[in-house]
Structures are given as C-alpha cells and as structure tokens.
Design a protein around this motif. Sequence first.
Motif, PDB file in Angstrom:
ATOM      1  N   GLN A  35       0.770  -1.374   0.116  1.00  0.00           N
ATOM      2  CA  GLN A  35      -0.198   0.030  -0.099  1.00  0.00           C
ATOM      3  C   GLN A  35       0.974   0.997  -0.275  1.00  0.00           C
ATOM      4  N   MET A  36       1.718   0.946   0.876  1.00  0.00           N
ATOM      5  CA  MET A  36       2.571   2.159   0.446  1.00  0.00           C
ATOM      6  C   MET A  36       3.794   2.601  -0.391  1.00  0.00           C
ATOM      7  N   LEU A  37       3.787   1.841  -0.565  1.00  0.00           N
ATOM      8  CA  LEU A  37       4.638   1.437  -1.763  1.00  0.00           C
ATOM      9  C   LEU A  37       3.975   2.802  -2.725  1.00  0.00           C
ATOM     10  N   ALA A  38       2.360   1.482  -3.226  1.00  0.00           N
ATOM     11  CA  ALA A  38       1.345   2.201  -4.421  1.00  0.00           C
ATOM     12  C   ALA A  38       1.143   3.501  -4.694  1.00  0.00           C
ATOM     13  N   TRP A  39       1.129   4.603  -3.136  1.00  0.00           N
ATOM     14  CA  TRP A  39       1.289   5.973  -2.607  1.00  0.00           C
ATOM     15  C   TRP A  39       1.694   6.705  -2.487  1.00  0.00           C
ATOM     16  N   GLY A  40       2.876   6.326  -2.455  1.00  0.00           N
ATOM     17  CA  GLY A  40       4.554   6.915  -2.695  1.00  0.00           C
ATOM     18  C   GLY A  40       4.517   6.912  -3.998  1.00  0.00           C
ATOM     19  N   ASN A 111       1.207  -0.246  11.676  1.00  0.00           N
ATOM     20  CA  ASN A 111       0.978   1.271  12.314  1.00  0.00           C
ATOM     21  C   ASN A 111       2.045   2.492  11.762  1.00  0.00           C
ATOM     22  N   ALA A 112       3.235   2.236  11.060  1.00  0.00           N
ATOM     23  CA  ALA A 112       3.947   3.164   9.785  1.00  0.00           C
ATOM     24  C   ALA A 112       2.754   3.214   8.843  1.00  0.00           C
ATOM     25  N   SER A 113       1.808   2.411   7.944  1.00  0.00           N
ATOM     26  CA  SER A 113       0.844   2.246   7.045  1.00  0.00           C
ATOM     27  C   SER A 113       0.276   3.286   7.331  1.00  0.00           C
ATOM     28  N   TYR A 114      -0.347   3.924   8.638  1.00  0.00           N
ATOM     29  CA  TYR A 114      -1.579   4.175   9.074  1.00  0.00           C
ATOM     30  C   TYR A 114      -1.042   5.939   9.661  1.00  0.00           C
ATOM     31  N   VAL A 115       0.584   6.389   9.511  1.00  0.00           N
ATOM     32  CA  VAL A 115       0.756   7.169   9.638  1.00  0.00           C
ATOM     33  C   VAL A 115       1.335   7.206   8.705  1.00  0.00           C
ATOM     34  N   TYR A 116       1.928   7.097   7.919  1.00  0.00           N
ATOM     35  CA  TYR A 116       1.908   7.218   6.726  1.00  0.00           C
ATOM     36  C   TYR A 116       0.481   7.847   5.849  1.00  0.00           C
TER      37      TYR A 116
END
Length: 148
Positions: A35-40, A111-116
């Motif tokens: 998820q985080m890689l895609a958002w970035g 947790n990191a994905s939530y903050v990001y």
Amino acid sequence: MYGGLVSGTEKSRGPVGVDRPNRQWDFPYGWAPQQMLAWGGFLRYGYQEEAERLAYKWLYMITKAFVDFNGVVVEKYDVTRPIDPHRVDAEYGNQGVDFKGAPREGFGWVNASYVYGLEILNAHMRRALGAITPYETYSKAIQSQGDF
C-alpha cells in the motif's frame, strides 16, 4: 477493492486446495508495504486523488476492524471483506483470526502505513475517517457539495 490494493488476482493465484494452500501474499490479501509503495508512486507521478482514495480505504479498513473487533491492529487483512477483514486464514496464520497473542500496540508496518496514510489525507478526509465514514459515503458527500 474495499480496503486498498490486493496482492495479485484470483486468476494468478489459481485454485486453492490440498496441493495449493492459501499463501499469505496471495489474493485477496493486501499488505501494508505494498500500500505504502503504491501511494508513494502515485504521489510521485502527480496522482494525488488516487493516492488519497487508496490510503483512505486502507486506513478505514484498519480503523473499522480496530473499533469493531477488540481494539487491535493485526498484520494481515483481506481487502475484499467489508465486515471482518482481519479474518485471514493463510499460511502462518494471522493473529487477527482469534486475537490470541496479538500485540496490543499493533504490528510495525501496519502502524507505519497508518501514520504515512494520515499524512496523505486532507483534513476533511481525516475527520471523515475519525467518524468511521466509508469512502463511498465520504466521496458522495464531497461531490454533492460541489453541486451548490
């Protein structure tokens, strides 16, 4: 998908059976790092609305599962399940199935994905998320405001 991006497709995974059990990275599961890689990537290439939509869906899924099921953040989520996405039965199990042994403080990359994800959302989206508003409801409300 309901809760964000899914890992692969049902077709690419193939049929699940005795000789081919469900694997933890298979469809229909979504993982925080993906998820985080895609958002970035979306943000880097100017697709702010897509990044916001996907981040909102992921955070909503985590928030709703947290509120509805014992106040824990688990490692794995079935992003196709709107009612209980924490119910994952794949290799290595999931603390989310019965919550035994689930750390109360959450799972690191989730947790990191939530903050990001919160950093990506605008103030209106963060408020809607705090009220546990599904993305579709939020989106319709924003569109109707534009009609005035």
